[in-house]
Design a protein around this motif. Structure first.
Motif, PDB file in Angstrom:
ATOM      1  N   LEU A   1       0.704  -1.126   0.044  1.00 30.49           N
ATOM      2  CA  LEU A   1       0.010   0.060   0.063  1.00 30.49           C
ATOM      3  C   LEU A   1       0.848   1.310   0.017  1.00 30.49           C
ATOM      4  O   LEU A   1       1.598   1.449   0.922  1.00 30.49           O
ATOM      5  N   THR A   2       0.673   2.205  -1.134  1.00 27.51           N
ATOM      6  CA  THR A   2       1.134   3.515  -1.197  1.00 27.51           C
ATOM      7  C   THR A   2       0.044   4.305  -0.650  1.00 27.51           C
ATOM      8  O   THR A   2      -0.906   4.195  -1.306  1.00 27.51           O
ATOM      9  N   TYR A   3       0.427   5.282   0.214  1.00 28.19           N
ATOM     10  CA  TYR A   3      -0.796   5.928   0.625  1.00 28.19           C
ATOM     11  C   TYR A   3      -0.379   7.468   1.073  1.00 28.19           C
ATOM     12  O   TYR A   3       0.859   7.850   1.257  1.00 28.19           O
ATOM     13  N   ARG A   4      -1.363   8.617   0.902  1.00 29.24           N
ATOM     14  CA  ARG A   4      -1.183   9.777   1.388  1.00 29.24           C
ATOM     15  C   ARG A   4      -2.505  10.180   2.251  1.00 29.24           C
ATOM     16  O   ARG A   4      -3.717   9.459   2.034  1.00 29.24           O
ATOM     17  N   MET A   5      -2.383  10.796   3.237  1.00 26.45           N
ATOM     18  CA  MET A   5      -3.366  11.235   4.224  1.00 26.45           C
ATOM     19  C   MET A   5      -3.764  12.830   3.851  1.00 26.45           C
ATOM     20  O   MET A   5      -2.809  13.712   3.340  1.00 26.45           O
ATOM     21  N   PHE A   6      -5.329  13.066   3.746  1.00 26.11           N
ATOM     22  CA  PHE A   6      -5.690  14.335   3.518  1.00 26.11           C
ATOM     23  C   PHE A   6      -6.545  14.728   4.052  1.00 26.11           C
ATOM     24  O   PHE A   6      -7.434  13.941   4.961  1.00 26.11           O
ATOM     25  N   ASP A   7      -6.638  16.035   4.521  1.00 27.27           N
ATOM     26  CA  ASP A   7      -7.873  16.793   5.370  1.00 27.27           C
ATOM     27  C   ASP A   7      -9.182  16.991   4.343  1.00 27.27           C
ATOM     28  O   ASP A   7     -10.195  16.878   4.683  1.00 27.27           O
ATOM     29  N   GLY A   8      -8.838  17.258   3.075  1.00 29.39           N
ATOM     30  CA  GLY A   8      -9.846  17.536   2.231  1.00 29.39           C
ATOM     31  C   GLY A   8     -10.098  16.718   1.029  1.00 29.39           C
ATOM     32  O   GLY A   8      -8.914  15.999   0.666  1.00 29.39           O
ATOM     33  N   GLU A   9     -11.303  16.277   0.601  1.00 28.79           N
ATOM     34  CA  GLU A   9     -11.302  15.531  -0.461  1.00 28.79           C
ATOM     35  C   GLU A   9     -11.188  15.925  -1.937  1.00 28.79           C
ATOM     36  O   GLU A   9     -10.497  15.162  -2.761  1.00 28.79           O
ATOM     37  N   PRO A  10     -11.116  17.234  -2.193  1.00 26.85           N
ATOM     38  CA  PRO A  10     -10.394  17.710  -3.664  1.00 26.85           C
ATOM     39  C   PRO A  10      -8.851  17.319  -3.586  1.00 26.85           C
ATOM     40  O   PRO A  10      -8.562  16.796  -4.821  1.00 26.85           O
ATOM     41  N   GLU A  11      -7.906  17.756  -2.678  1.00 24.64           N
ATOM     42  CA  GLU A  11      -6.827  17.155  -2.552  1.00 24.64           C
ATOM     43  C   GLU A  11      -6.595  15.576  -2.864  1.00 24.64           C
ATOM     44  O   GLU A  11      -5.530  15.325  -3.662  1.00 24.64           O
ATOM     45  N   ALA A  12      -7.318  14.996  -2.236  1.00 23.76           N
ATOM     46  CA  ALA A  12      -7.296  13.457  -2.390  1.00 23.76           C
ATOM     47  C   ALA A  12      -7.514  13.075  -3.531  1.00 23.76           C
ATOM     48  O   ALA A  12      -7.032  12.396  -4.207  1.00 23.76           O
ATOM     49  N   LEU A  13      -8.633  13.423  -4.262  1.00 17.80           N
ATOM     50  CA  LEU A  13      -8.976  13.288  -5.532  1.00 17.80           C
ATOM     51  C   LEU A  13      -7.914  13.737  -6.447  1.00 17.80           C
ATOM     52  O   LEU A  13      -7.625  12.812  -7.598  1.00 17.80           O
ATOM     53  N   GLU A  14      -7.247  14.549  -6.457  1.00 15.43           N
ATOM     54  CA  GLU A  14      -6.147  15.196  -7.186  1.00 15.43           C
ATOM     55  C   GLU A  14      -5.161  14.172  -7.190  1.00 15.43           C
ATOM     56  O   GLU A  14      -4.551  14.065  -8.361  1.00 15.43           O
ATOM     57  N   TRP A  15      -4.920  13.656  -6.009  1.00 16.72           N
ATOM     58  CA  TRP A  15      -3.594  12.860  -5.989  1.00 16.72           C
ATOM     59  C   TRP A  15      -4.031  11.569  -6.596  1.00 16.72           C
ATOM     60  O   TRP A  15      -3.276  11.049  -7.362  1.00 16.72           O
ATOM     61  N   LEU A  16      -5.126  10.974  -6.542  1.00 17.39           N
ATOM     62  CA  LEU A  16      -5.541   9.785  -7.167  1.00 17.39           C
ATOM     63  C   LEU A  16      -5.562   9.806  -8.676  1.00 17.39           C
ATOM     64  O   LEU A  16      -5.108   9.082  -9.415  1.00 17.39           O
ATOM     65  N   ARG A  17      -5.995  11.018  -9.145  1.00 15.12           N
ATOM     66  CA  ARG A  17      -6.343  11.281 -10.711  1.00 15.12           C
ATOM     67  C   ARG A  17      -4.701  11.343 -11.284  1.00 15.12           C
ATOM     68  O   ARG A  17      -4.531  10.951 -12.432  1.00 15.12           O
ATOM     69  N   GLN A  18      -3.734  11.832 -10.433  1.00 14.41           N
ATOM     70  CA  GLN A  18      -2.308  11.580 -11.140  1.00 14.41           C
ATOM     71  C   GLN A  18      -1.807  10.417 -11.380  1.00 14.41           C
ATOM     72  O   GLN A  18      -0.730  10.108 -11.917  1.00 14.41           O
ATOM     73  N   LEU A  19      -2.183   9.318 -10.437  1.00 16.12           N
ATOM     74  CA  LEU A  19      -1.746   8.017 -10.445  1.00 16.12           C
ATOM     75  C   LEU A  19      -2.013   7.208 -11.814  1.00 16.12           C
ATOM     76  O   LEU A  19      -3.199   7.387 -12.290  1.00 16.12           O
ATOM     77  N   PRO A  20      -1.364   6.435 -12.139  1.00 16.27           N
ATOM     78  CA  PRO A  20      -1.633   5.663 -13.483  1.00 16.27           C
ATOM     79  C   PRO A  20      -2.885   4.813 -13.085  1.00 16.27           C
ATOM     80  O   PRO A  20      -2.970   4.186 -12.016  1.00 16.27           O
ATOM     81  N   GLU A  21      -3.533   4.509 -14.194  1.00 15.95           N
ATOM     82  CA  GLU A  21      -4.641   3.489 -14.151  1.00 15.95           C
ATOM     83  C   GLU A  21      -4.434   2.015 -13.635  1.00 15.95           C
ATOM     84  O   GLU A  21      -5.116   1.468 -12.665  1.00 15.95           O
ATOM     85  N   THR A  22      -3.298   1.415 -14.051  1.00 11.94           N
ATOM     86  CA  THR A  22      -2.891   0.248 -13.702  1.00 11.94           C
ATOM     87  C   THR A  22      -1.181   0.120 -13.197  1.00 11.94           C
ATOM     88  O   THR A  22      -0.534   0.794 -13.676  1.00 11.94           O
ATOM     89  N   GLN A  23      -1.007  -0.854 -12.383  1.00 12.59           N
ATOM     90  CA  GLN A  23       0.267  -1.015 -11.791  1.00 12.59           C
ATOM     91  C   GLN A  23       0.740  -2.339 -12.063  1.00 12.59           C
ATOM     92  O   GLN A  23      -0.038  -3.348 -12.258  1.00 12.59           O
ATOM     93  N   GLY A  24       1.965  -2.761 -12.176  1.00 16.51           N
ATOM     94  CA  GLY A  24       2.590  -4.132 -12.188  1.00 16.51           C
ATOM     95  C   GLY A  24       2.469  -4.646 -13.618  1.00 16.51           C
ATOM     96  O   GLY A  24       1.918  -4.510 -14.468  1.00 16.51           O
TER      97      GLY A  24
END
Length: 137
Positions: free
Chosen positions: A114-137
């Motif tokens: 698990l690679t994770y980040r903690m956020f206080d707000g949903e907009p920042e969390a969603l922006e981080w998820l959007r920056q990640l590739p769709e699939t890994q491995g």
């Protein structure tokens, strides 16, 4: 969004942007119900070949010692042994004791899949998820 699973621990939703939305409910949890909730979370991710989740823990009660140990020793360990990499954007709980328990789980998961980040707000969390590739491995 489509509801995938729900029990007293929370709800799992399939987000059309390709991630699992994991919403924790307030209040105490019983351990078997908690295990079922996280097991269904894994199943949802694998079913769609997703690797991303938004964990909304804002209303969550603190993890118990038993829950923390199970997350570390079984849930995350299983994903790591299978080579299944996951990314989690975590919305921090309002309760300070719940925040401490989340921090402990995340500290325990340093060597996991698990690679994770903690956020206080949903907009920042969603922006981080959007920056990640769709699939890994």
């Amino acid at each position: 969004m489509r509801l995938y699973f729900e029990n007293p621990v929370g709800r799992l939703l399939e987000h059309p942007d390709g991630y699992a939305l994991v919403e924790y409910a307030p209040g105490r949890r019983d351990f078997p119900t908690f295990q079922a909730f996280l097991t269904h979370t894994s199943q949802l991710l694998r079913r769609h070949h997703w690797h991303k989740m938004l964990a909304d823990q804002r209303q969550m009660a603190p993890y118990t010692d038993e829950e923390r140990a199970w997350i570390r020793d079984f849930w995350l360990a299983r994903s790591a042994s299978e080579g299944y990499e996951m990314f989690g954007a975590i919305l921090l709980p309002a309760d300070v004791f719940a925040q401490l328990s989340v921090n402990q789980v995340m500290s325990d998961s340093q060597q996991s899949a698990l690679t994770y980040r903690m956020f206080d707000g949903e907009p920042e969390a969603l922006e981080w998820l959007r920056q990640l590739p769709e699939t890994q491995g």
